[in-house]
Design a protein around this motif. Structure first.
Motif, short mmCIF file in Angstrom:
data_model
loop_
_atom_site.label_atom_id
_atom_site.label_comp_id
_atom_site.label_asym_id
_atom_site.label_seq_id
_atom_site.Cartn_x
_atom_site.Cartn_y
_atom_site.Cartn_z
N ASP A 185 39.94 32.89 48.86
CA ASP A 185 40.29 33.07 47.62
C ASP A 185 41.76 31.97 47.00
O ASP A 185 42.83 31.97 47.38
CB ASP A 185 40.95 34.35 46.91
N ALA A 236 45.60 41.45 41.64
CA ALA A 236 44.52 40.56 41.44
C ALA A 236 43.42 40.15 42.30
O ALA A 236 42.28 39.98 42.25
CB ALA A 236 45.17 39.54 40.16
N ALA A 237 44.00 39.54 43.49
CA ALA A 237 43.08 39.14 44.47
C ALA A 237 42.50 40.13 45.02
O ALA A 237 41.06 39.85 45.46
CB ALA A 237 44.03 38.19 45.29
N GLN A 288 41.47 42.81 43.94
CA GLN A 288 40.40 43.25 42.85
C GLN A 288 39.19 42.24 42.82
O GLN A 288 37.89 42.66 42.77
CB GLN A 288 40.95 43.29 41.46
N ARG A 289 39.60 40.98 43.04
CA ARG A 289 38.47 40.15 43.00
C ARG A 289 37.60 40.03 44.47
O ARG A 289 36.50 40.06 44.37
CB ARG A 289 38.99 38.51 43.03
N ALA A 290 38.44 40.25 45.42
CA ALA A 290 37.62 40.54 46.64
C ALA A 290 36.68 41.72 46.61
O ALA A 290 35.44 41.97 46.96
CB ALA A 290 38.80 40.83 47.73
N ARG A 331 35.26 43.20 43.89
CA ARG A 331 33.95 42.62 43.27
C ARG A 331 33.02 42.00 44.11
O ARG A 331 31.86 42.31 43.98
CB ARG A 331 34.50 41.95 41.78
N ARG A 332 33.51 41.17 44.88
CA ARG A 332 32.84 40.35 45.64
C ARG A 332 31.89 41.17 46.60
O ARG A 332 31.04 40.73 47.04
CB ARG A 332 33.48 39.08 46.46
N PRO A 363 36.89 47.87 41.78
CA PRO A 363 38.14 46.86 41.89
C PRO A 363 39.39 47.73 41.48
O PRO A 363 39.98 47.65 40.47
CB PRO A 363 37.61 46.06 40.87
N ARG A 399 31.86 30.77 44.70
CA ARG A 399 32.33 31.97 45.14
C ARG A 399 31.18 32.90 45.81
O ARG A 399 30.14 33.15 45.10
CB ARG A 399 32.83 32.87 43.86
N THR A 458 29.22 36.45 47.06
CA THR A 458 29.46 37.81 47.09
C THR A 458 28.64 38.52 48.40
O THR A 458 27.53 38.04 48.56
CB THR A 458 28.70 38.44 45.84
#
Length: 502
Positions: A208, A224-225, A227-229, A231-232, A237, A470, A472
């Protein structure tokens, strides 16, 4: 697929390497053919007597054309056709025949996959079409259009292309040592500051780029990072590190490379052109997407098969929709689940609208009447397949709110089945949206044939990348990524052994 659509979760050789060691050489001495379902165990197969085949003439290559083929073979690893650290090489010198054979073997594998026909699991009902590259190759040599031929071998989809780019990226990460392992989630809490959080920031920043890898505080940027991970990884999240998130972060970069390679292989099993109007289900993500004019127009959560009751990969066409369907209970479910419930709680079957039907041959079967208690809900979508699965509604809506939705016996439950039915029947003068609502309200069982069947694909994507690169990475709930890797290795080993005997 026109327009190189993405799947929604919503898709020059070194020198002096012997030909027999090429990793994509899989049963190349046998004609391509689609395997037959169900899978016949190798121990039960009877090998046919070999039939002599006259060798086909190999076209003469110019020096430039030979270099083009060597370049193609050198690039094999970029398509996941060889390990990144393999010292692979194509035949060298003046042996054009050996070079052509290697190129044809590779072309066949890139076009239809590396898995030998007999190595498909029974639930892998999505099978690649046969492909003999010889005719196209000869024509390309004669017209001096080898570059175009090579360009057309890989799956013509953006989903494949983005994974190809992701493969190079994650191989680079693996070559640089991967990422640190986070031994424990202790101390990894929002607002905390310690050395473990510095390690977490370093780990997250490798994938990220929006996160600064420095610092040792679990601040808003780290939340936030995370949460992004999540979701991936297909996780809720929350922004906090729980066991599932920790396990996903600790999957090694090399294992992510293998996961990408497995998904690239499955792309090769798809038809070269997908219908522009189709339903796609990502089994691993439990998401259905309807495409019209090759663009997504409707997406919804689904519930797919739990491990042990896997939803199969397949391609078919929805030919009809049943409103207010009864449920004809499979005998296995009746024996394992329903009759034991009736025994433990007499009257269970009657209370849930089941009736016992005489089959006429001394046996019985269970059927659940249409209605509010029916396990199929109000709508069922029928399509031919050897597994007896279909898409359907469900009265149990709570499962759709979960992030993990692998809970069915193998069929696919839909969160918005009525919306899908109305889109599938759009333009049918008899089955207008109002007519559909009226039929559902009346409660009678009615079948609505589709004037134009809608293609349906049940697919297993555990790794896919967006246009931004990105990636997933979902879990491998059925273990099919690992199984595929093992079977590819076994296929290649047998092919090498067969080649040494020739």
């Amino acid at each position: 697929m026109h327009g190189r659509s993405l799947p929604l979760s919503a898709p020059l050789i070194g020198r002096a390497w012997p030909l027999l060691a090429l990793p994509w050489l899989v049963a190349a001495q046998s004609p391509d053919q689609a395997p037959v379902l169900p899978l016949i165990p190798p121990s039960a197969q009877t090998a046919p007597a070999p039939v002599p085949v006259a060798p086909r003439p190999m076209p003469a290559l110019s020096a430039h054309q030979a270099d083009q083929l060597r370049h193609m073979l050198d690039d094999a690893a970029a398509d996941g056709m060889a390990p990144a650290d393999a010292d692979s090489a194509a035949p060298t010198g003046s042996d054009d025949a050996a070079l052509v054979r290697a190129a044809l073997d590779y072309a066949r594998a890139l076009r239809r996959g590396r898995l030998a026909p007999g190595d498909f699991l029974g639930n892998w009902g999505l099978r690649p079409a046969a492909y003999d590259p010889y005719g196209d190759f000869v024509a390309a040599v004669k017209a001096d259009r080898l570059a175009d031929w090579v360009q057309g071998l890989a799956p013509p989809y953006a989903g494949y292309d983005t994974l190809r780019h992701a493969l190079a990226r994650y191989r680079g990460i693996a070559a640089d040592g991967g990422w640190p392992v986070i031994a424990s989630a202790d101390g990894l809490r929002p607002g905390s500051e310690n050395a473990q959080i510095k390690l977490l920031r370093t780990r997250l920043a490798i994938e990220d780029k929006a996160l600064d890898g420095g610092g040792s505080r679990y601040d808003e940027d780290v939340v936030a990072a995370v949460q992004r991970a999540q979701r991936r990884y297909g996780l809720e999240p929350t922004g906090q590190i729980g066991p599932a998130t920790l396990a996903a972060l600790n999957v090694s970069a090399r294992d992510r490379v293998r996961q990408i390679e497995a998904n690239m292989e499955r792309w090769r099993w798809l038809p070269r052109t997908l219908p522009t109007r189709r339903v796609q289900v990502n089994i691993a993500a439990a998401v259905l997407t309807l495409f019209e004019a090759d663009a997504p127009v409707l997406s919804m959560r689904a519930v797919t098969g739990r491990p042990g009751d896997e939803t199969p990969m397949l391609a078919s066409s929805i030919h009809s929709i049943v409103f207010n369907p009864p449920w004809n209970v499979p005998s296995s479910i009746a024996a394992k689940e329903l009759w034991p419930k009736e025994k433990a709680h007499p009257g269970y079957l009657k209370a849930h609208d089941f009736r016992v039907i005489d089959t006429g041959n001394g046996g019985t079967r269970l059927q659940q009447r249409a209605g509010s208690k029916s396990a199929l809900g109000r709508v069922k979508f029928d399509f031919e397949n050897p597994y007896g699965v279909y898409l359907h509604d469900t009265p149990s809506q709570g499962t759709f709110g979960r992030y993990s939705r692998l809970a069915s016996h193998g069929c696919v439950r839909l969160a918005q089945p009525v919306a899908l039915a109305k889109r599938a029947l759009e333009g049918d003068a008899q089955w207008t949206p109002d007519a559909i609502d009226a039929a559902l309200a009346k409660g009678d069982t009615v079948r609505a044939p589709l004037a134009q069947p809608v293609a349906v694909f049940l697919l297993y994507w555990t790794a896919y990348a967006g246009a931004d690169g990105r990636v997933t990475f979902l879990g491998d709930p059925y273990g099919w990524d690992g199984e595929l890797a093992n079977r590819l290795k076994s296929s290649a080993t047998r092919a090498k052994q067969a080649a040494t005997l020739q």
